[in-house]
Design an enzyme around this catalytic site. Sequence first.
Site, short mmCIF file in Angstrom:
data_model
loop_
_atom_site.label_atom_id
_atom_site.label_comp_id
_atom_site.label_asym_id
_atom_site.label_seq_id
_atom_site.Cartn_x
_atom_site.Cartn_y
_atom_site.Cartn_z
N GLY A 210 2.53 43.30 -78.16
CA GLY A 210 1.19 43.13 -77.60
C GLY A 210 0.37 42.15 -78.41
N ASN A 211 -0.90 42.09 -78.13
CA ASN A 211 -1.77 41.22 -78.91
C ASN A 211 -3.12 41.89 -79.09
OD1 ASN A 211 -3.61 40.24 -76.68
ND2 ASN A 211 -1.61 39.64 -75.86
N ARG A 212 -4.00 41.21 -79.82
CA ARG A 212 -5.23 41.86 -80.27
C ARG A 212 -6.40 41.70 -79.29
NH1 ARG A 212 -5.40 42.46 -85.93
NH2 ARG A 212 -7.55 41.78 -85.96
N SER A 213 -6.16 41.20 -78.10
CA SER A 213 -7.28 40.99 -77.18
C SER A 213 -7.86 42.33 -76.72
CB SER A 213 -6.80 40.20 -75.96
OG SER A 213 -7.87 40.06 -75.05
N ALA A 279 -5.17 37.29 -72.58
CA ALA A 279 -4.19 36.78 -73.54
C ALA A 279 -2.82 37.20 -73.00
CB ALA A 279 -4.44 37.37 -74.91
#
Length: 424
Positions: A210-213, A279
């Site tokens: 995943g990512n930090r958005s 993102a």
Amino acid sequence: MRVVLGVSGGIAAYKACSVLRLLTEAGHQVSVVPTAAALRFVGAPTWEALSGRPVSDQVWDDVPGVPHVRLGQQADLVLVVPATADLLARASHGIADDLLTNTLLTARCPVVLAPAMHTEMWTHPATVANVATLRERGTVVVEPASGRLTGADTGPGRLPEPEDIVRAALAAVATRTGQPQGRPGLLTGRHVVVTAGGTREPLDPVRFLGNRSSGKQGYAVAVAAAQRGARVSLLSCNVEIPPPPGCDVTAVETARELEAAVHRVLAEDAVDVVVMTAAVADFRPARYAGTKIKKTHDAVDDGAPVVELVRNPDILAGLVERRGGARTPYLVGFAAETGDEDGDVLAHARAKLERKGCDLLVANEVGVDTTFGKDTSTVHLLRPGSGEVVTVGPTGKDRIAEALWDVVGPALAVEAPGPVGDQP
Ligand code: CTP
């Protein structure tokens, strides 16, 4: 503009003071018409001082001036903040037992009601039916926000922020008259798709890439569009923010699900703008393990698996490729950038705008402690063929959203004539 600000009897009546201030500071002449119950929360002297006008809740004052008819007839906007369950019920049944409900019956201008009540009251079938009746008749009933209510409870029923209410009210007037009353970049009649959050690419039943958005910027873009009168389809990737008022929210998890959701909306309906705030993961695990990947307990072989990745579709690039139809949407890309030895944020943004081929690129500088999950950010807005860069911030993500629509709204009027301006 002549505004009647109705106030009914809920604790959120105190927030109507801020709505009143916003309206008077914008130069509108506001007559406050509280109900008797509203006056138990906030007294008449407060309304009179803030509006500079006499205040009454009943039809027996100033009888020769016939206020129960005159106020509604002369108003350009009737806005009720908060609208309680009781007020919605009386309004939907045409009951006229005080000055405010008389005014609602005599008004022929846009009528906007901003409800606030506990979730149980908002979702009760009686209230649901009353709201449906009012909307059928053309009354704008603003969706309440979700969040902390008067007691310990939370849920839908909270009064939206005063700025949001004022924008929704001005958008209602603009829709009726075809005249923008608020900021430039009005989106009345437009259909906007906003993607928000960050995709998750599952590795096994318990893990994902995943990512930090956080989705905050995308949600702010969606809310600002709704407040400017757009119909908003918000495609939300793993965001933990309550659904914003006035947006049609679809939750998706992965990049491929997001791509399918974008194309579904485009196939179902004409879309004027797609804002790709999300993102999107460029890669996903090549294989999904149907059962949890276990470590081995072998002292010699540490058993760490190698995760092979494959490319995800580039959704924005796909939309750019499809251009050329009768109603090609205006495409907005977002770019989370960091400066490096090859160039600063702006240099990377210019190259990305060129590569992506979208109509507007919003570039922001990201780092571990900046932008992601925060309420503020700094962005640069870049358009192809123009060396001009509009820099916004550091400021709130809601203001960045407004700045985005201030650029996109007028560009739509020029580049993609649609329902705006065609209306009577
Ligand atoms: N985007 C997309 N599909 C992808 C990746 C990104 O639609 N698979 C969109 C994003 O929503 C964003 C824009 O493209 O609006 C730019 O995203 P970014 O990740 O910065 O772009 P990339 O082309 O992936 O560039 P980089 O090589 O810097 O990762």
